[in-house]
Design an enzyme around this catalytic site. Sequence first.
Site, PDB file in Angstrom:
ATOM      1  N   THR A 179      32.662  44.877  31.505  1.00  0.00           N
ATOM      2  CA  THR A 179      33.175  44.342  30.247  1.00  0.00           C
ATOM      3  C   THR A 179      32.094  44.474  29.177  1.00  0.00           C
ATOM      4  O   THR A 179      31.001  43.912  29.317  1.00  0.00           O
ATOM      5  CB  THR A 179      33.585  42.872  30.413  1.00  0.00           C
ATOM      6  OG1 THR A 179      34.571  42.776  31.440  1.00  0.00           O
ATOM      7  CG2 THR A 179      34.152  42.320  29.109  1.00  0.00           C
TER       8      THR A 179
ATOM      9  N   PHE B 236      40.780  44.070  35.574  1.00  0.00           N
ATOM     10  CA  PHE B 236      41.508  42.813  35.390  1.00  0.00           C
ATOM     11  C   PHE B 236      41.666  42.116  36.741  1.00  0.00           C
ATOM     12  O   PHE B 236      42.752  41.659  37.111  1.00  0.00           O
ATOM     13  CB  PHE B 236      42.872  43.079  34.749  1.00  0.00           C
ATOM     14  CG  PHE B 236      42.796  43.787  33.433  1.00  0.00           C
ATOM     15  CD1 PHE B 236      42.519  43.092  32.263  1.00  0.00           C
ATOM     16  CD2 PHE B 236      42.971  45.157  33.351  1.00  0.00           C
ATOM     17  CE1 PHE B 236      42.438  43.748  31.035  1.00  0.00           C
ATOM     18  CE2 PHE B 236      42.895  45.827  32.142  1.00  0.00           C
ATOM     19  CZ  PHE B 236      42.625  45.118  30.973  1.00  0.00           C
TER      20      PHE B 236
ATOM     21  N   ARG C 285      41.008  39.313  39.728  1.00  0.00           N
ATOM     22  CA  ARG C 285      40.746  37.896  39.947  1.00  0.00           C
ATOM     23  C   ARG C 285      39.975  37.737  41.244  1.00  0.00           C
ATOM     24  O   ARG C 285      40.371  38.275  42.274  1.00  0.00           O
ATOM     25  CB  ARG C 285      42.046  37.106  40.043  1.00  0.00           C
ATOM     26  CG  ARG C 285      42.895  37.111  38.779  1.00  0.00           C
ATOM     27  CD  ARG C 285      44.272  36.537  39.065  1.00  0.00           C
ATOM     28  NE  ARG C 285      44.994  37.363  40.049  1.00  0.00           N
ATOM     29  CZ  ARG C 285      46.134  37.003  40.623  1.00  0.00           C
ATOM     30  NH1 ARG C 285      46.682  35.848  40.344  1.00  0.00           N
ATOM     31  NH2 ARG C 285      46.713  37.816  41.503  1.00  0.00           N
TER      32      ARG C 285
ATOM     33  N   ASN D  87      41.335  38.245  28.145  1.00  0.00           N
ATOM     34  CA  ASN D  87      40.659  37.067  28.684  1.00  0.00           C
ATOM     35  C   ASN D  87      40.616  35.926  27.680  1.00  0.00           C
ATOM     36  O   ASN D  87      40.758  34.757  28.046  1.00  0.00           O
ATOM     37  CB  ASN D  87      39.246  37.424  29.135  1.00  0.00           C
ATOM     38  CG  ASN D  87      39.239  38.083  30.498  1.00  0.00           C
ATOM     39  OD1 ASN D  87      40.281  38.205  31.148  1.00  0.00           O
ATOM     40  ND2 ASN D  87      38.080  38.512  30.959  1.00  0.00           N
TER      41      ASN D  87
ATOM     42  N   PHE E  89      49.065  30.180  33.708  1.00  0.00           N
ATOM     43  CA  PHE E  89      47.906  29.571  33.043  1.00  0.00           C
ATOM     44  C   PHE E  89      48.278  28.310  32.255  1.00  0.00           C
ATOM     45  O   PHE E  89      47.610  27.968  31.283  1.00  0.00           O
ATOM     46  CB  PHE E  89      47.189  30.587  32.149  1.00  0.00           C
ATOM     47  CG  PHE E  89      46.433  31.624  32.936  1.00  0.00           C
ATOM     48  CD1 PHE E  89      45.074  31.492  33.159  1.00  0.00           C
ATOM     49  CD2 PHE E  89      47.084  32.720  33.471  1.00  0.00           C
ATOM     50  CE1 PHE E  89      44.382  32.425  33.903  1.00  0.00           C
ATOM     51  CE2 PHE E  89      46.407  33.670  34.222  1.00  0.00           C
ATOM     52  CZ  PHE E  89      45.046  33.518  34.444  1.00  0.00           C
ATOM     53  N   LEU E  90      49.317  27.631  32.691  1.00  0.00           N
ATOM     54  CA  LEU E  90      49.666  26.338  32.100  1.00  0.00           C
ATOM     55  C   LEU E  90      49.425  25.213  33.100  1.00  0.00           C
ATOM     56  O   LEU E  90      50.168  24.236  33.149  1.00  0.00           O
ATOM     57  CB  LEU E  90      51.141  26.327  31.648  1.00  0.00           C
ATOM     58  CG  LEU E  90      51.491  27.197  30.442  1.00  0.00           C
ATOM     59  CD1 LEU E  90      52.947  27.011  30.059  1.00  0.00           C
ATOM     60  CD2 LEU E  90      50.589  26.878  29.250  1.00  0.00           C
TER      61      LEU E  90
ATOM     62  N   ALA F 217      47.222  22.236  34.017  1.00  0.00           N
ATOM     63  CA  ALA F 217      46.204  21.348  33.449  1.00  0.00           C
ATOM     64  C   ALA F 217      45.146  21.012  34.494  1.00  0.00           C
ATOM     65  O   ALA F 217      45.429  20.926  35.687  1.00  0.00           O
ATOM     66  CB  ALA F 217      46.860  20.071  32.937  1.00  0.00           C
TER      67      ALA F 217
ATOM     68  N   CYS G 210      33.960  35.540  34.177  1.00  0.00           N
ATOM     69  CA  CYS G 210      34.623  36.284  33.095  1.00  0.00           C
ATOM     70  C   CYS G 210      34.929  35.435  31.866  1.00  0.00           C
ATOM     71  O   CYS G 210      34.407  35.709  30.775  1.00  0.00           O
ATOM     72  CB  CYS G 210      35.911  36.912  33.620  1.00  0.00           C
ATOM     73  SG  CYS G 210      35.642  38.255  34.792  1.00  0.00           S
TER      74      CYS G 210
ATOM     75  N   LYS H  45      36.947  28.315  41.539  1.00  0.00           N
ATOM     76  CA  LYS H  45      38.349  28.402  41.912  1.00  0.00           C
ATOM     77  C   LYS H  45      38.408  28.567  43.420  1.00  0.00           C
ATOM     78  O   LYS H  45      37.397  28.899  44.054  1.00  0.00           O
ATOM     79  CB  LYS H  45      39.037  29.579  41.213  1.00  0.00           C
ATOM     80  CG  LYS H  45      38.436  30.925  41.550  1.00  0.00           C
ATOM     81  CD  LYS H  45      39.158  32.077  40.867  1.00  0.00           C
ATOM     82  CE  LYS H  45      40.456  32.393  41.574  1.00  0.00           C
ATOM     83  NZ  LYS H  45      41.091  33.625  41.053  1.00  0.00           N
TER      84      LYS H  45
END
Length: 455
Positions: free
Chosen positions: A122, A153, A155, A209, A250-251, A253, A261, A321
Site C-alpha cells: 500500500t 485486499f 483480511r 480502507n 462493517f456495521l 459496534a 491496514c 481480530k
Amino acid sequence: MKVSVIGTGYVGLVTGVCLAEVGNIVTCLDIDEEKINMLQHGKSPIYESGIEEMMEKNLDENRLAFTTSYSTACENADVIILAVGTPSNPNGSANLLYLQKAAETIGTHLKKDGTIIVTKSTVPVGTNNKVKQWVQQSLTEPIFFEVASNPEFLREGSAIQDTFEADRIVIGTESRYGAHVLEELYCPFQIPTLQTSLESAEMIKYASNAFLATKISFINEIANLCEKLGADIEDVAKGMGMDQRISHHFLKAGIGYGGSCFPKDTNALVQIAGDIEHRFELLESVIRVNSSQQIKLIGKALDHFGSLKGKKAAILGLAFKPNTDDIRESAAIEMIKTLLHYGASVNAYDPVAIPNMKKLYPEDAGMQYASTAYEAMAEADMVFILTDWEEIKTLNLQTIAELEKKPVLFDGRNCFDLPTIQKSGITYHSIGRQIPTGARHDPKFVEFGDGLENQ
C-alpha cells in the site's frame, strides 16, 4: 509464469503461495535468513489458516521456493511483486525506505527484457512512478521493464480465501502490455479485473480502507448514542443493513478497528491530503472516534468501580481480530497500558497472540498471562472481552457467574445476547446496548429485535 515476490509478510507469503497453487513457478525473497530457513522447511512465520499445508504441497511439487538472493529471484522473472512493508512515519505518512531499497536492488539484478514490476504494498499516489525511477537508475545495462500497481485486499485470518474469492482484482498499468501480462497471471482465479491508471489503482486501496474504517467509526458513534437514548445498537445496525445501499458489512459496534491496514492507511490518506493542502476533515474525525473507542471500556469500569487501583483485571483477547496472532494497533495494547496506569493488575489470555504481546508487555508483578480464559478470570474483579474468538464467544456464562469473585464483565465485542446474560446474573456492560427491562423483556415481545431472538 516465473514470479518472484519480494517480502514474506502476510501479503507477500500468501500471494506467493497462492500463485504457486495455480501453477506458476514462484520464488519468495526475504532478507531475513532465519525466516527464509523456516519457510524452506515448510513452517510459516505468520498465523494464517491453511498456509502451511499449501506451502508444503507446492514446495514438494517444486513450484515454490524461498531465497535471500536477489540474483536468484530477479534475473529470469516474468513478474516481480513488491510486498515489503510501508510502515507509518511519525507524522502518519508512509515510510517508503524499504520499498526504495528493494526497487534499487531489483534494478541491479534485472536481466530479462519485459519484466513487470508490480507494487502490491500500500503506497501513496505517485509511488509507482518513483519505483520506476529507482529501478531505472539502478540498472547495470539497458533493460525494458514496466511497473504496475496491484493493491491487495486481504483480511488477516482469511487471506487465502480472500485471494481465491476476491470481489475484484485491480490492475493499474502504463500500457496494454503490462495489463495483458497481469491479466494472464490472474486468469486462473476467474475473478473480475478492473484496469486503471497507476494513480487510480493506488488511490483505490486507500479509499477502500478509509471507507470501511468510516463505517466502523460511524456505527460506534451511533452505539454511543444508543446507550444514552435507550436504543439497541444491534437492532439499529440490522435495520440499517437491510438497506442494500448501506449493507450490513462493517456495521458491528465494538471497540474500534486495529491491525496493520486501517490505522496506517487512514493516517496516510490524511497526510496525503495534507501534502496537497486539502484537509480531510471526515477522516480526521474517523481516526479520533476510533482512538477514543479503543479505551471506552475503561470509562465504563471507572464509572462502575470509581477507582481501579488495586483491582485485578482479566483481558480476553489480545489480537486485533480473531483468527490471527497480529497485535498491531490492537485495542488490547492501549487497554493494558491504561489499566496499568490506573494501578490495576492484568492477567491476559489469547489463543495465539500471547507471544507477540509478551514482547511489548513482559510478565511481571502487574502483568501476567493465563493458559485459559477461565484461568485469567479466576481471581479477577473485572473481565474485558477485546477479541471475539469463537472460544470466547462460547464461554460458559454459568461458570463465570460461579467464580469466587463474581467479576464484572465488560464486553467490547457484544459477544453475548442480553436475555441470556440477564438470566446468568452476571453484572454486564456492552457497547450500545442495555440489559432489557420491563415490557421489552416479556416473552411475547421476543419476536421483535435481533438481540432477543435467543430468549
